[in-house]
Design a protein around this motif. Structure first.
Motif, PDB file in Angstrom:
ATOM      1  N   TYR A  66       0.862  -1.062   0.183  1.00 26.05           N
ATOM      2  CA  TYR A  66      -0.095  -0.348  -0.067  1.00 26.05           C
ATOM      3  C   TYR A  66       0.794   0.928   0.315  1.00 26.05           C
ATOM      4  N   GLU A  67       1.920   1.148   0.510  1.00 25.66           N
ATOM      5  CA  GLU A  67       3.333   2.553   0.592  1.00 25.66           C
ATOM      6  C   GLU A  67       4.260   2.411   0.566  1.00 25.66           C
ATOM      7  N   ASN A  68       4.004   2.137  -1.245  1.00 31.58           N
ATOM      8  CA  ASN A  68       4.569   1.715  -1.593  1.00 31.58           C
ATOM      9  C   ASN A  68       6.773   1.561  -1.462  1.00 31.58           C
ATOM     10  N   GLY A  69       6.832   0.250  -0.476  1.00 27.34           N
ATOM     11  CA  GLY A  69       8.107  -0.185   0.330  1.00 27.34           C
ATOM     12  C   GLY A  69       8.830   0.952   0.481  1.00 27.34           C
ATOM     13  N   ILE A  70       7.964   1.257   1.545  1.00 24.28           N
ATOM     14  CA  ILE A  70       8.336   2.567   2.431  1.00 24.28           C
ATOM     15  C   ILE A  70       8.429   1.711   3.834  1.00 24.28           C
ATOM     16  N   PRO A  71       8.860   1.167   4.607  1.00 28.18           N
ATOM     17  CA  PRO A  71       8.014   0.437   5.636  1.00 28.18           C
ATOM     18  C   PRO A  71       8.110   1.487   6.323  1.00 28.18           C
ATOM     19  N   ARG A  72       7.287   1.587   7.660  1.00 34.75           N
ATOM     20  CA  ARG A  72       6.144   1.921   8.704  1.00 34.75           C
ATOM     21  C   ARG A  72       7.553   2.473   9.629  1.00 34.75           C
ATOM     22  N   ASN A  73       8.529   1.638  10.369  1.00 34.27           N
ATOM     23  CA  ASN A  73       8.775   2.171  10.788  1.00 34.27           C
ATOM     24  C   ASN A  73      10.844   1.407  11.131  1.00 34.27           C
ATOM     25  N   PRO A  74      11.814   1.678  11.550  1.00 36.78           N
ATOM     26  CA  PRO A  74      12.875   0.670  11.502  1.00 36.78           C
ATOM     27  C   PRO A  74      13.114  -0.335  12.203  1.00 36.78           C
ATOM     28  N   LEU A  75      11.789  -0.380  13.305  1.00 38.84           N
ATOM     29  CA  LEU A  75      12.019  -2.051  14.057  1.00 38.84           C
ATOM     30  C   LEU A  75      11.009  -3.001  13.419  1.00 38.84           C
ATOM     31  N   ILE A  76      10.374  -2.735  12.487  1.00 36.00           N
ATOM     32  CA  ILE A  76      10.066  -4.174  12.081  1.00 36.00           C
ATOM     33  C   ILE A  76      10.650  -4.773  10.861  1.00 36.00           C
ATOM     34  N   ASN A  77      10.798  -5.680  10.562  1.00 34.81           N
ATOM     35  CA  ASN A  77      11.599  -6.452  10.249  1.00 34.81           C
ATOM     36  C   ASN A  77      12.126  -6.079   7.942  1.00 34.81           C
ATOM     37  N   ALA A  78      10.737  -4.733   7.334  1.00 37.22           N
ATOM     38  CA  ALA A  78      10.512  -4.713   6.054  1.00 37.22           C
ATOM     39  C   ALA A  78      12.065  -3.340   6.845  1.00 37.22           C
ATOM     40  N   GLY A  79      11.699  -2.427   8.339  1.00 32.10           N
ATOM     41  CA  GLY A  79      12.583  -1.125   7.714  1.00 32.10           C
ATOM     42  C   GLY A  79      13.728  -2.052   8.590  1.00 32.10           C
ATOM     43  N   ALA A  80      13.697  -2.842   9.379  1.00 33.78           N
ATOM     44  CA  ALA A  80      15.416  -2.957   9.969  1.00 33.78           C
ATOM     45  C   ALA A  80      16.211  -2.964   8.267  1.00 33.78           C
ATOM     46  N   LEU A  81      15.486  -3.867   7.446  1.00 28.23           N
ATOM     47  CA  LEU A  81      16.541  -5.057   6.343  1.00 28.23           C
ATOM     48  C   LEU A  81      16.281  -3.319   5.475  1.00 28.23           C
ATOM     49  N   VAL A  82      16.006  -2.317   5.217  1.00 32.99           N
ATOM     50  CA  VAL A  82      16.525  -0.340   4.973  1.00 32.99           C
ATOM     51  C   VAL A  82      17.333  -0.466   5.334  1.00 32.99           C
ATOM     52  N   VAL A  83      17.459  -0.997   7.014  1.00 30.25           N
ATOM     53  CA  VAL A  83      18.750  -0.218   7.647  1.00 30.25           C
ATOM     54  C   VAL A  83      19.675  -0.705   7.517  1.00 30.25           C
ATOM     55  N   CYS A  84      19.225  -2.095   6.831  1.00 27.72           N
ATOM     56  CA  CYS A  84      21.100  -3.174   6.846  1.00 27.72           C
ATOM     57  C   CYS A  84      21.044  -2.766   5.252  1.00 27.72           C
ATOM     58  N   ASP A  85      20.328  -2.375   4.195  1.00 24.94           N
ATOM     59  CA  ASP A  85      20.360  -1.770   3.377  1.00 24.94           C
ATOM     60  C   ASP A  85      21.757  -0.746   2.765  1.00 24.94           C
ATOM     61  N   ILE A  86      21.536   0.096   3.982  1.00 26.24           N
ATOM     62  CA  ILE A  86      22.236   1.385   4.229  1.00 26.24           C
ATOM     63  C   ILE A  86      23.644   1.032   5.076  1.00 26.24           C
ATOM     64  N   LEU A  87      23.835  -0.211   5.776  1.00 28.54           N
ATOM     65  CA  LEU A  87      24.456  -0.437   6.337  1.00 28.54           C
ATOM     66  C   LEU A  87      25.506  -0.918   5.489  1.00 28.54           C
ATOM     67  N   VAL A  88      25.404  -1.519   4.917  1.00 28.06           N
ATOM     68  CA  VAL A  88      26.341  -2.467   3.135  1.00 28.06           C
ATOM     69  C   VAL A  88      26.299  -1.439   2.397  1.00 28.06           C
ATOM     70  N   SER A  89      25.910  -0.313   2.081  1.00 28.96           N
ATOM     71  CA  SER A  89      26.291   0.986   1.037  1.00 28.96           C
ATOM     72  C   SER A  89      27.229   1.881   1.705  1.00 28.96           C
ATOM     73  N   ARG A  90      27.190   2.167   3.713  1.00 25.32           N
ATOM     74  CA  ARG A  90      28.442   3.103   4.148  1.00 25.32           C
ATOM     75  C   ARG A  90      28.761   2.177   4.798  1.00 25.32           C
ATOM     76  N   LEU A  91      29.338   1.177   5.337  1.00 25.76           N
ATOM     77  CA  LEU A  91      29.914   0.597   5.881  1.00 25.76           C
ATOM     78  C   LEU A  91      31.441  -0.605   5.046  1.00 25.76           C
ATOM     79  N   GLU A  92      32.428  -0.019   5.327  1.00 24.34           N
ATOM     80  CA  GLU A  92      33.284  -1.536   3.981  1.00 24.34           C
ATOM     81  C   GLU A  92      33.067  -2.773   4.783  1.00 24.34           C
ATOM     82  N   HIS A  93      33.159  -3.063   5.969  1.00 26.21           N
ATOM     83  CA  HIS A  93      32.414  -4.775   6.354  1.00 26.21           C
ATOM     84  C   HIS A  93      31.363  -4.427   7.367  1.00 26.21           C
ATOM     85  N   PRO A  94      30.276  -4.442   6.667  1.00 23.24           N
ATOM     86  CA  PRO A  94      29.051  -3.981   7.218  1.00 23.24           C
ATOM     87  C   PRO A  94      29.365  -5.156   8.953  1.00 23.24           C
TER      88      PRO A  94
END
Ligand code: GLN
Length: 304
Positions: A102-130
């Motif tokens: 319903y909300e075009n792939g934007i999770p409601r918050n970072p503490l549900i699984n979908a939100g935490a997966l987005v957070v992990c995506d950021i760690l993969v982009s930003r950290l050399e060795h996540p």
């Protein structure tokens, strides 16, 4: 606060308390834990410690790791983070897929699984060795260099984690995952597999009770404002679709995990970790919630 008397009262209460619910078994390795296990540890901002039960026994922290990965990503991205994930409670189970569509792939918050997966995506982009960098962060917070991932638990979840695979792929389809979906999923599952004791958890989360500073090292982990905001997200979103009930009965920022752990924060005062693996129907520790309710009632002190 008279923590010593509080812990005496809790140990009396515990003896008389029933225990209900089931140990999580959708991750097969989690189902092997002793359902009667119990541990609790409180660390005050003055670095006083009070504990009960198996407070040095490590268990799978599962979703509790989502708060620490949020702290890293928020620090790296500042308010850019909120373009990709919201700060609203969900009101559905933590691994639900419907809201994302319903909300075009934007999770409601970072503490549900979908939100935490987005957070992990950021760690993969930003950290050399996540994974390496993240575990180094956790070890430093807890003051213990041998905290680690559990390959046994992450492998077990990898074999059965079809919903998480669906979540990350759905968000990839909406353009909200930058990296390879499997790479992000692996980082996520590894983060969930971290094993820590209640004593280590209470220590690691103390910075959220101390305005963003780790009292163990005196180092600033996140800014005062970010620390407040992480606490706000925990209060609203940290207990799945039982967050309202928890705020009503306990009144503390909190995060639970399906391993039966709970971490709660009393800003300015303490962090407290509880582990009791039997979960209620919402996936939260049955005894953990009861004890925290008793705690804030007995001390007459919540955040309200
Ligand atoms: N690893 C678990 C999962 O993704 C974490 C769930 C939880 O603790 N709520 O299903």
């Amino acid at each position: 606060m008279d923590y010593k008397s509080l812990f005496t009262e809790i140990s009396i209460l515990l003896k008389a308390m029933d225990d209900r619910g089931e140990v999580a078994s959708y991750i097969p390795e989690l189902g092997k834990v002793d359902p009667g296990s119990f541990a609790m540890h409180l660390t005050s901002v003055e670095n006083l410690g009070f504990g009960l039960g198996a407070m040095d026994e490590r268990f799978s922290i599962q979703s509790i790791a989502k708060v620490l990965s949020l702290a890293v990503a928020f620090d790296l991205e500042d308010d850019r983070l909120w373009r990709r994930v919201g700060v609203e409670p969900l009101g559905s189970p933590f691994n639900s897929l419907v809201q994302l569509e319903y909300e075009n792939g934007i999770p409601r918050n970072p503490l549900i699984n979908a939100g935490a997966l987005v957070v992990c995506d950021i760690l993969v982009s930003r950290l050399e060795h996540p994974e390496r960098d993240f575990i180094a962060f956790v070890r430093k917070l807890a003051g213990n260099p041998d905290i680690d991932y559990s390959p046994r638990i992450s492998a077990s979840e990898k074999r059965t984690g079809f919903r998480n695979a669906a979540l990350v792929n759905l968000m990839k389809a909406y353009g909200n995952i930058e990296n390879d979906a499997d790479t992000v999923l692996n980082v996520y599952l590894n983060l969930c597999s971290i094993e820590m004791s209640c004593r280590e958890l209470a220590q690691a989360f103390l910075f959220l009770a101390a305005g963003g500073v780790n009292p163990l090292t005196g180092e600033r982990v996140v800014s005062v404002s970010k620390s407040k905001r992480i606490n706000a997200i925990m209060l609203l979103c940290g207990f799945y679709d039982e967050a309202g009930e928890f705020a009503f009965k306990v009144g503390l920022p909190v995060k639970s995990g399906v391993g039966g752990g709970i971490i709660a924060i009393h800003p300015g005062n303490y962090s407290v970790a509880i582990w009791s693996p039997r979960l209620n129907e919402k996936g939260n520790s049955y005894r953990g919630m009861k004890i925290l309710e008793f705690m804030t009632t007995w001390t007459q002190s919540s955040i309200f």
